[in-house]
Structures are given as structure tokens and as C-alpha cells.
Design a protein around this motif. Structure first.
Motif, PDB file in Angstrom:
ATOM      1  N   LEU A 110       0.856  -1.176   0.000  1.00 22.14           N
ATOM      2  CA  LEU A 110       0.000   0.000   0.000  1.00 22.14           C
ATOM      3  C   LEU A 110       0.897   1.232   0.000  1.00 22.14           C
ATOM      4  O   LEU A 110       1.762   1.363   0.861  1.00 22.14           O
ATOM      5  CB  LEU A 110      -0.899   0.005   1.236  1.00 22.14           C
ATOM      6  CG  LEU A 110      -1.712   1.267   1.476  1.00 22.14           C
ATOM      7  CD1 LEU A 110      -2.740   1.469   0.383  1.00 22.14           C
ATOM      8  CD2 LEU A 110      -2.391   1.197   2.828  1.00 22.14           C
ATOM      9  N   ILE A 111       0.732   2.104  -0.995  1.00 21.18           N
ATOM     10  CA  ILE A 111       1.535   3.329  -1.061  1.00 21.18           C
ATOM     11  C   ILE A 111       0.851   4.442  -0.278  1.00 21.18           C
ATOM     12  O   ILE A 111       1.439   5.025   0.626  1.00 21.18           O
ATOM     13  CB  ILE A 111       1.790   3.767  -2.518  1.00 21.18           C
ATOM     14  CG1 ILE A 111       2.590   2.704  -3.267  1.00 21.18           C
ATOM     15  CG2 ILE A 111       2.501   5.115  -2.555  1.00 21.18           C
ATOM     16  CD1 ILE A 111       2.769   2.975  -4.749  1.00 21.18           C
ATOM     17  N   GLU A 112      -0.412   4.738  -0.633  1.00 18.60           N
ATOM     18  CA  GLU A 112      -1.102   5.854   0.013  1.00 18.60           C
ATOM     19  C   GLU A 112      -2.574   5.853  -0.368  1.00 18.60           C
ATOM     20  O   GLU A 112      -2.957   5.294  -1.397  1.00 18.60           O
ATOM     21  CB  GLU A 112      -0.482   7.186  -0.413  1.00 18.60           C
ATOM     22  CG  GLU A 112      -0.634   7.484  -1.901  1.00 18.60           C
ATOM     23  CD  GLU A 112       0.131   8.718  -2.367  1.00 18.60           C
ATOM     24  OE1 GLU A 112       0.984   9.211  -1.621  1.00 18.60           O
ATOM     25  OE2 GLU A 112      -0.140   9.161  -3.487  1.00 18.60           O
ATOM     26  N   PRO A 113      -3.409   6.522   0.436  1.00 20.10           N
ATOM     27  CA  PRO A 113      -4.777   6.784  -0.004  1.00 20.10           C
ATOM     28  C   PRO A 113      -4.743   7.901  -1.045  1.00 20.10           C
ATOM     29  O   PRO A 113      -3.798   8.695  -1.081  1.00 20.10           O
ATOM     30  CB  PRO A 113      -5.495   7.238   1.268  1.00 20.10           C
ATOM     31  CG  PRO A 113      -4.424   7.669   2.194  1.00 20.10           C
ATOM     32  CD  PRO A 113      -3.159   6.973   1.793  1.00 20.10           C
ATOM     33  N   ILE A 114      -5.742   7.940  -1.896  1.00 15.30           N
ATOM     34  CA  ILE A 114      -5.820   9.005  -2.902  1.00 15.30           C
ATOM     35  C   ILE A 114      -7.232   9.572  -2.901  1.00 15.30           C
ATOM     36  O   ILE A 114      -8.215   8.830  -2.807  1.00 15.30           O
ATOM     37  CB  ILE A 114      -5.388   8.500  -4.301  1.00 15.30           C
ATOM     38  CG1 ILE A 114      -5.322   9.654  -5.307  1.00 15.30           C
ATOM     39  CG2 ILE A 114      -6.274   7.375  -4.784  1.00 15.30           C
ATOM     40  CD1 ILE A 114      -4.669   9.295  -6.642  1.00 15.30           C
ATOM     41  N   ASP A 115      -7.310  10.889  -2.984  1.00 12.63           N
ATOM     42  CA  ASP A 115      -8.591  11.591  -2.975  1.00 12.63           C
ATOM     43  C   ASP A 115      -9.153  11.635  -4.396  1.00 12.63           C
ATOM     44  O   ASP A 115      -8.455  11.983  -5.345  1.00 12.63           O
ATOM     45  CB  ASP A 115      -8.382  13.017  -2.450  1.00 12.63           C
ATOM     46  CG  ASP A 115      -9.677  13.753  -2.200  1.00 12.63           C
ATOM     47  OD1 ASP A 115     -10.717  13.396  -2.805  1.00 12.63           O
ATOM     48  OD2 ASP A 115      -9.658  14.690  -1.392  1.00 12.63           O
ATOM     49  N   GLU A 116     -10.413  11.300  -4.521  1.00  8.89           N
ATOM     50  CA  GLU A 116     -11.098  11.299  -5.813  1.00  8.89           C
ATOM     51  C   GLU A 116     -11.039  12.674  -6.488  1.00  8.89           C
ATOM     52  O   GLU A 116     -11.081  12.777  -7.715  1.00  8.89           O
ATOM     53  CB  GLU A 116     -12.549  10.872  -5.592  1.00  8.89           C
ATOM     54  CG  GLU A 116     -13.219  10.297  -6.788  1.00  8.89           C
ATOM     55  CD  GLU A 116     -14.553   9.658  -6.438  1.00  8.89           C
ATOM     56  OE1 GLU A 116     -15.150   9.087  -7.359  1.00  8.89           O
ATOM     57  OE2 GLU A 116     -15.001   9.730  -5.283  1.00  8.89           O
TER      58      GLU A 116
END
Length: 134
Positions: free
Chosen positions: A78-84
């Protein structure tokens, strides 16, 4: 001088944006590094940033840096969450890693509006719906 450097081609490595969950109010997205190789990646570095035009103005996001000592064969990190909200921008991920004493690097760019349902696949290893660049 550049001709003396080895041509280390990145193969069987992908960056993917996966849909993790959905509710009436929002969707949850994460970015993954996927290693499809039979060998581990060592000293892995990933930088991420977003850039482009939104509402007629140039926009840049912060540069984020991620490090992993190792990514096992046939696995993911897992690298990071991303915002839509950033899907309308270029989302760039620069990957560097070692296999033995050889260094490899590659830039992966999700173009604006490329993270859409029509481009979804079942992501290998992660087994979730999403968009992947190899």
C-alpha cells in the motif's frame, strides 16, 4: 557517458489505483505498488505528486515520499490513499528500486480522467477493482 549506463528496463511492476469501498456519500481509493516478479524488490522508493489544470488555474499537490525496505515476489504494498478530487489531475508516481546491485526506475502517470469505471480491471495480487499501469 549516458551510453555507458545499463538499460535497466522495468518489467512486471505496476502502480494501481484500487477502489477499496463505496458508500452513498463517497468512495475510498488506495494506490498500490504491485510486484509481479519472481524476485523481491529492495530499497524501494516512491514519490507521488499531482499536477495540472483545474478551473482554469494551474494546480500542484504536495510531493509525498514513501520507502519500503523490501517488496516480496508476487505481492503488493500500500503506497497511500488518494482523494477522488485529484482524478482530474495528472497523478505521477516515480518508482526506484534495486534487484541485487542493479538500480531500476520508472515514472507512472495516471492521466486526468483515466481512473474511471470503464478502465477498471481486477487487479492482480490485490484482487480488487481498479486501474493499473505496467
Amino acid at each position: 557517458m549516458l551510453k555507458d549506463l545499463p538499460q535497466n528496463t522495468v518489467k512486471d511492476i505496476g502502480i494501481a489505483v484500487a477502489l477499496e469501498g463505496e458508500s452513498i456519500e463517497s468512495k475510498t481509493w488506495y494506490v498500490y505498488l504491485i510486484n509481479l516478479k519472481d524476485v523481491a524488490l529492495e530499497t524501494v522508493l516512491v514519490t507521488s505528486k499531482g499536477y495540472g489544470e483545474k478551473d482554469g488555474e494551474q494546480v500542484k499537490t504536495s510531493v509525498l515520499r514513501h520507502a519500503f525496505p523490501e517488496v516480496a515476489p508476487k505481492s503488493f504494498k500500500l503506497i497511500e490513499p488518494i482523494d477522488e478530487a485529484t482524478f482530474g489531475l495528472n497523478n505521477e508516481y516515480w518508482l526506484s528500486y534495486y534487484i541485487g546491485n542493479q538500480i531500476y526506475d520508472k515514472k507512472f502517470i495516471f492521466l486526468p480522467e483515466s481512473i474511471i469505471d470503464a478502465n477498471f480491471i481486477k487487479l492482480p495480487v490485490v484482487n480488487k477493482p481498479g486501474v493499473m499501469i505496467l
